[in-house]
Design an enzyme around this catalytic site. Structure first.
Site, short mmCIF file in Angstrom:
data_model
loop_
_atom_site.label_atom_id
_atom_site.label_comp_id
_atom_site.label_asym_id
_atom_site.label_seq_id
_atom_site.Cartn_x
_atom_site.Cartn_y
_atom_site.Cartn_z
N HIS A 212 26.17 11.68 49.92
CA HIS A 212 26.46 10.27 50.20
C HIS A 212 25.47 9.65 51.17
CE1 HIS A 212 30.07 11.20 47.94
NE2 HIS A 212 29.94 9.95 47.58
N GLU A 455 35.26 12.39 36.79
CA GLU A 455 34.40 13.08 37.76
C GLU A 455 34.64 14.58 37.79
OE1 GLU A 455 33.47 10.63 41.30
OE2 GLU A 455 35.64 10.37 41.38
N ASP A 479 29.71 13.53 40.89
CA ASP A 479 30.73 14.56 41.05
C ASP A 479 30.92 15.37 39.78
OD1 ASP A 479 31.66 14.58 43.71
OD2 ASP A 479 32.48 12.58 43.39
N CYS A 526 28.64 5.17 36.64
CA CYS A 526 28.35 4.58 37.95
C CYS A 526 27.77 5.62 38.91
CB CYS A 526 29.60 3.92 38.54
SG CYS A 526 30.92 5.08 38.88
C1 PEP Z 1 30.13 9.79 41.43
O1 PEP Z 1 30.71 10.82 41.81
O2 PEP Z 1 29.27 9.79 40.53
C2 PEP Z 1 30.42 8.50 42.07
C3 PEP Z 1 29.90 7.39 41.61
O3 PEP Z 1 31.21 8.52 43.18
P1 PEP Z 1 30.67 9.00 44.61
O4 PEP Z 1 29.19 9.19 44.51
O5 PEP Z 1 31.04 7.98 45.60
O6 PEP Z 1 31.40 10.30 44.81
MG MG Z 2 32.46 10.61 43.03
#
Ligand code: PEP
Ligand code: MG
Length: 589
Positions: A212, A455, A479, A526
């Site tokens: 992140h 995910e 994920d 996403c």
């Molecule tokens: C993902 O896991 O691809 C996602 C968009 O959520 P995050 O990156 O916030 O875990």
């Molecule tokens: Mg995620």
């Protein structure tokens, strides 16, 4: 002497600037810039913290003086003397003042920065006894940090960092010198503090490509390298550094020839950017007329502005957890959340905003000081929807706030990390309850569509169940890759195994897109895959027509869309999907 450090390329571009080291400390340290008018007050805070520790040590000395040598050994007296001496050390005191006066660092940051500078000198000492005094220095610095007045408030509400503040100050030394941040680790919430564009680039020792922290760095659209292992030990404050975010390389103390080469590359990249900017108003349609929706991922309501400027067709992922971070456990109440979501909705001027319910946990702790000790593997623990369902009152507060914000524009609600039917049912029931409560109370709210993130492989293997409950699905590939391949996305030591093109990952992605299309339901990606231009044609070929990514990536992906013929990509994508080594076919069309 020039040397280079290799890490993982996470955000494109080239940054050249002076290193600002953010030292890691066992105490929660806020990093922010102060206004010039605050300089004396900050120095006073350090002085008061130091005086309090000196007083405590004097008291201890007196107590010891009353004891005999058996109860108070000579070593203890000597240790106190050393601590008192270190507290008065001129280099330490002078250095702290320098960072506050000349760099406008807040008191805590100045203290830990100077600790880092002096500690390195201790490391280089021949004499073992003196080398070991470093631990003493660290101890007393921590004591001063704890004793300093006002620390709590400062770290909750960092003073807004503005380019103006930084450059105004830098004029004292060197006009317009860009700064690059080097740290062992920066938590996602600390990263947000730096979001106002103060730094020209970032380097961290730890972290994977889709950690992140890397994601926030990418959202800031500045060159960044993570997983650079020893960078924070090898680079010194104020060193000249080149960050090549494309290659994942950090060059320290570059020679004039290398510097000139990178300055040239930097200009080339700027030219490329300005060429891309011409695509801003061009509709996102493939050569054979397929419309492709390009959406933005945002972390804060204010990011809506950047999304609009980049020509996003809406927000495909608002990571609401960033509203919950760095608040020392005090969660935002319904009104505060409602206002934040409403700002995002209004900021998008009628375009849809997908608000993902809170995804706290794993590498997104609520506070940077919060170290997960009670659970062995937080990525597999109480994260995202599991955390929300563990505290239904908190979750209801968020659901109510989102529903209320939906009265001001189109909102889609998105639920992260679902894997179990029981979780789906509880979530749907709580959304219903939130609606019913607002209705009963006569509080205005709007309609929302409800979506789930795919995910976890388990979710991708039970799509029909998901589609019975949800209006749309969004593939969280970051994920999905992590959980399919059992690779911690934040761990640089296994980053080479984190593979978006692994046949198992592609199969899950392809099946999700196909099932949604077959049922006439919307589906988007996403995760970071959506903003990776190397993946655009494959995802188009698999039938994806909605991509959500950081605003900075939208135009590059659009360029790929404009050059693509979706009809021709379909059979090729099927071949890639069937291959043992999909990567070997990626350049074959
Ligand atoms: C993902 O896991 O691809 C996602 C968009 O959520 P995050 O990156 O916030 O875990
Ligand atoms: Mg995620």
């Amino acid at each position: 002497m020039t040397f280079s450090i290799h890490g993982l390329a996470v955000a494109r571009g080239i940054a050249i600037g002076r290193a600002v080291l953010v030292a890691s400390s066992r105490v929660d340290v806020a990093h922010y810039f102060i206004e010039p008018a605050q300089v004396e007050a900050e120095i006073e805070r350090v002085k008061r913290g130091r005086d309090a520790v000196v007083e405590e040590l004097h008291r201890l000395q007196q107590t010891i003086a009353q004891l005999g040598p058996k109860d108070a050994p000579h070593e203890l007296r000597a240790l106190l003397d050393v601590h008192l001496m270190l507290l008065q050390d001129e280099e330490m005191v002078g250095g702290v003042k320098h960072w506050i006066r000349d760099r406008l660092y807040n008191a805590e940051w100045a203290l830990t920065t100077q600790l880092e500078v002096v500690a390195r000198q201790f490391d280089e000492m021949e004499d073992e006894y003196l080398r070991e005094r470093k631990a003493d220095l660290e101890q007393i610095t921590e004591k001063v940090l704890r004793a300093m007045p006002g620390q709590g408030t400062a770290s909750v509400l960092p003073v807004a960092v503005t380019r103006k503040t930084a450059t105004a100050e830098l004029q004292l030394e060197d006009t317009d010198t860009p700064l690059v941040l080097i740290a062992h680790e920066i938590s996602p919430s600390d990263m947000l503090q730096f979001k106002q564009g103060l730094f020209a680039g970032f380097v961290t020792d730890v972290g994977g490509k889709t950690s992140h922290t890397a994601i926030v760095a990418r959202s800031m659209d500045i060159p960044a390298v993570v997983g650079a292992r020893t960078a924070s030990q090898l680079v010194r404050q104020d060193d000249w550094v080149i960050i090549d975010g494309n290659a994942g390389v950090v060059i320290v103390d570059p020679s004039p020839i290398i510097l000139a080469e990178y300055q040239y590359k930097q200009r080339q990249l700027e030219l490329e950017r300005s060429r891309l900017a011409r695509l801003l108003k061009t509709p996102s349609v493939t050569l054979d007329g397929e419309k492709v929706e390009l959406l933005a991922n945002i972390e804060m309501p204010e990011d809506a502005l950047g999304a609009m400027k980049a020509g996003a067709a809406g927000v495909g992922l608002f990571r609401s957890e960033f509203l919950f971070m760095g608040r020392h456990g005090r969660l935002p109440d319904e009104q505060e959340q409602y206002q934040a979501y409403r700002r995002a909705v209004e900021g998008m001027g009628g375009l849809p905003v997908t608000i993902r319910t809170v995804d706290i946990g794993a590498d997104k702790p609520m506070d940077s000081s919060f170290v997960e000790t009670s659970h062995l593997n937080p990525a597999l623990g109480l994260r995202a929807i599991r955390w929300s369902l563990a505290d239904p009152a908190m979750f209801l507060t968020q659901l109510r706030a989102i529903l209320r914000a939906a009265a001001h524009g189109p909102v889609k609600m998105l639920i992260p990390m679902l894997a179990h039917l029981s979780e789906i049912r509880q979530t749907v029931a709580l959304v219903e309850q939130a609606r019913a409560e607002l209705q009963r109370e006569g509080v205005p709210f709007g309609a929302v569509t409800l979506g789930a993130m795919i995910e976890i492989p388990a979710a991708a293997l039970m799509l029909r169940t998901f589609l019975r409950y949800f209006d749309y699905l969004s593939l969280g590939t970051n994920d999905l890759i992590q959980y399919t391949l059992a690779i911690d996305r934040a761990d640089e030591s296994v980053a080479h195994l984190y593979d978006p093109l692994h046949p198992a990952v592609l199969r899950l992605v392809a099946d999700t897109i196909a099932e949604c299309r077959a049922q006439g339901k919307e589906v988007s990606v996403c995760g970071e895959m959506a903003g990776d231009v190397a993946m655009t044609r494959l995802l188009l070929g698999l039938g994806l027509r909605s991509f959500s990514m950081h605003p900075a990536q939208i135009l590059s992906v659009k360029q790929e869309v404009l050059r693509a013929d979706a009809g021709k990509l379909t059979p090729w994508a099927q071949q890639v999907l069937e291959a043992d080594e999909p990567a070997s076919l990626m350049g074959s069309l």
